[in-house]
Write an enzyme that holds these catalytic residues in place. Structure first.
Site, PDB file in Angstrom:
ATOM      1  N   ASP A   1       0.898  -1.347  -0.005  1.00  0.00           N
ATOM      2  CA  ASP A   1      -0.024   0.029  -0.035  1.00  0.00           C
ATOM      3  C   ASP A   1       0.712   1.298   0.115  1.00  0.00           C
ATOM      4  O   ASP A   1       2.100   1.206   0.103  1.00  0.00           O
ATOM      5  CB  ASP A   1      -0.947  -0.092   1.295  1.00  0.00           C
ATOM      6  N   SER A   2       0.327   2.298  -0.113  1.00  0.00           N
ATOM      7  CA  SER A   2       1.161   3.624  -0.042  1.00  0.00           C
ATOM      8  C   SER A   2       1.517   3.987   1.355  1.00  0.00           C
ATOM      9  O   SER A   2       2.350   4.702   1.681  1.00  0.00           O
ATOM     10  CB  SER A   2       0.379   4.828  -0.453  1.00  0.00           C
TER      11      SER A   2
ATOM     12  N   TYR B   1      -0.874   8.309  -2.650  1.00  0.00           N
ATOM     13  CA  TYR B   1      -0.948   8.257  -4.016  1.00  0.00           C
ATOM     14  C   TYR B   1      -1.976   8.639  -4.898  1.00  0.00           C
ATOM     15  O   TYR B   1      -2.195   8.781  -5.871  1.00  0.00           O
ATOM     16  CB  TYR B   1      -1.154   6.466  -4.034  1.00  0.00           C
ATOM     17  N   GLY B   2      -3.173   8.997  -4.075  1.00  0.00           N
ATOM     18  CA  GLY B   2      -4.327   9.225  -4.611  1.00  0.00           C
ATOM     19  C   GLY B   2      -4.526  10.801  -5.223  1.00  0.00           C
ATOM     20  O   GLY B   2      -5.455  10.927  -6.160  1.00  0.00           O
TER      21      GLY B   2
ATOM     22  N   CYS C   1      -4.313  -1.687  -1.813  1.00  0.00           N
ATOM     23  CA  CYS C   1      -4.604  -0.169  -2.153  1.00  0.00           C
ATOM     24  C   CYS C   1      -5.476  -0.169  -2.972  1.00  0.00           C
ATOM     25  O   CYS C   1      -5.008  -0.668  -4.192  1.00  0.00           O
ATOM     26  CB  CYS C   1      -3.245   0.430  -2.419  1.00  0.00           C
TER      27      CYS C   1
ATOM     28  N   GLU D   1      -3.007   8.936   8.519  1.00  0.00           N
ATOM     29  CA  GLU D   1      -1.511   8.478   8.913  1.00  0.00           C
ATOM     30  C   GLU D   1      -0.815   9.277   9.541  1.00  0.00           C
ATOM     31  O   GLU D   1       0.133   8.995  10.504  1.00  0.00           O
ATOM     32  CB  GLU D   1      -0.754   8.852   7.389  1.00  0.00           C
TER      33      GLU D   1
ATOM     34  N   CYS E   1     -11.139   3.075  -0.157  1.00  0.00           N
ATOM     35  CA  CYS E   1      -9.659   3.163   0.064  1.00  0.00           C
ATOM     36  C   CYS E   1      -8.968   2.529   1.400  1.00  0.00           C
ATOM     37  O   CYS E   1      -9.840   2.350   2.492  1.00  0.00           O
ATOM     38  CB  CYS E   1      -9.336   4.717   0.272  1.00  0.00           C
TER      39      CYS E   1
ATOM     40  N   HIS F   1      -7.408   2.909   3.716  1.00  0.00           N
ATOM     41  CA  HIS F   1      -6.934   3.596   4.999  1.00  0.00           C
ATOM     42  C   HIS F   1      -8.248   3.993   5.934  1.00  0.00           C
ATOM     43  O   HIS F   1      -8.279   4.137   7.010  1.00  0.00           O
ATOM     44  CB  HIS F   1      -6.322   5.059   4.494  1.00  0.00           C
TER      45      HIS F   1
HETATM   46  N1  DGL Z   1      -4.763   3.127   0.989  1.00  0.00           N
HETATM   47  C1  DGL Z   1      -4.815   3.898  -0.461  1.00  0.00           C
HETATM   48  C2  DGL Z   1      -5.953   3.390  -1.166  1.00  0.00           C
HETATM   49  O1  DGL Z   1      -6.631   2.392  -0.807  1.00  0.00           O
HETATM   50  C3  DGL Z   1      -4.542   5.482  -0.206  1.00  0.00           C
HETATM   51  C4  DGL Z   1      -4.112   6.019  -1.457  1.00  0.00           C
HETATM   52  C5  DGL Z   1      -3.499   7.284  -1.071  1.00  0.00           C
HETATM   53  O2  DGL Z   1      -2.190   7.056  -0.746  1.00  0.00           O
HETATM   54  O3  DGL Z   1      -3.832   8.130  -1.462  1.00  0.00           O
HETATM   55  O4  DGL Z   1      -6.442   4.040  -2.057  1.00  0.00           O
END
Ligand code: DGL
Length: 273
Positions: free
Chosen positions: A12-13, A44-45, A75, A154, A186, A188
């Site tokens: 994941d990110s 990442y988003g 992710c 985070e 997502c 998170h």
């Molecule tokens: N957990 C990532 C997802 O499911 C988060 C993406 C991010 O880093 O913005 O999209």
């Protein structure tokens, strides 16, 4: 080591994919799990799908170099950016990705209004378009990007006035439109689930696909005769950010105990020491 004893790689990110790792660990306690959180590049988003695709391809290469028998893209954004491409590049590797859980939401909705919260990039991918085409024919889907929510989570701000204000700004208009199912698209966001449920109230069902993804991971291993017979072991995680911070976030979020190491990006390639 026999093929079945090889580890499962998960990435994941950041710490979001630990929600998925916890579900996998619960479903498959005998598997060896490797995790990578790309905290150097989070979020990442807010990036282009192209950029996230390049990160994901390099992460997959690094995990496969560790001997992984299966790779779980924990992710939604990276799955939107790269799942199709990595499957094509490694036709003999088992991949599992995240896709917005519109199917169960559509099946359960009485109001026929379903909400999806995700990153901006997830909504832009063809994966979301294909899920919409398959499962959203007779429902109204409210798509809501949540910029800033991944960073808040985070930062450990799971239930602060600031996070609540952000979430209310997104969710209250969806509730006013009659949403009765909310898909967390997502990995998170499940960490903010208690707050999300408090805002939405008891009439809205909040859907986190992690348990279904863990079942899919188990099903694939079973079908390919790749289930491990080894005993339980402590997962090994790498982060491209600060390992001490990653560990304290993981502890705060109630993630399973794990060993955490530092990983390095160099010229677009990732090494997992
Ligand atoms: N957990 C990532 C997802 O499911 C988060 C993406 C991010 O880093 O913005 O999209």
């Amino acid at each position: 080591m026999s093929t079945a004893e090889r580890p499962i790689g998960i990435f994941d990110s950041g710490v979001g994919g630990l929600t998925v790792m916890a579900a996998i660990q619960q479903a498959l306690p005998r598997e060896r799990l490797l995790y990578f959180g790309d905290n150097a590049h989070i979020p990442y988003g807010d990036r282009s799908l192209r950029e996230v695709r390049a990160f994901s391809a390099a992460i997959v290469r690094a995990l496969l170099s560790k001997g992984c028998k299966q790779v779980v893209i924990a992710c939604n954004t990276a799955s939107a950016a790269a799942l199709r491409e990595v499957r094509k590049a490694y036709p003999h590797t088992l991949f599992v990705g995240m896709e917005p859980a519109l199917k169960p939401a559509a099946e359960r909705s009485s109001s026929r209004v379903v909400g999806v919260i995700a990153t901006r990039a997830t909504f832009q991918g063809t994966l979301f378009a294909s899920v919409m085409a398959r499962f959203a024919r007779d429902i109204e889907v409210l798509e809501q990007p949540c910029p800033g929510l991944v960073q808040a989570i985070e930062g450990g701000e799971l239930d602060t006035p600031g996070t609540e204000a952000m979430l209310r700004g997104w969710l209250e208009p969806m509730l006013a439109k009659g949403m009765d199912q909310l898909v967390l698209a997502c990995t998170h966001y499940p960490y903010a689930r208690p707050l999300i449920e408090r805002i939405c109230g008891p009439d809205v069902k909040v859907i986190d696909p992690a348990p279904a993804v863990a079942r899919q991971v188990a099903r694939l291993l079973r079908e390919h005769d790749l289930e491990s017979g080894a005993g339980p072991s402590t997962p090994l995680a790498w982060t491209s950010g600060d390992p001490a911070m990653f560990r304290s976030m993981a502890d705060l979020l109630g993630a399973p105990p794990m060993e955490v190491r530092a990983a390095q990006w160099e010229n677009g390639e990732l090494s997992l020491p």
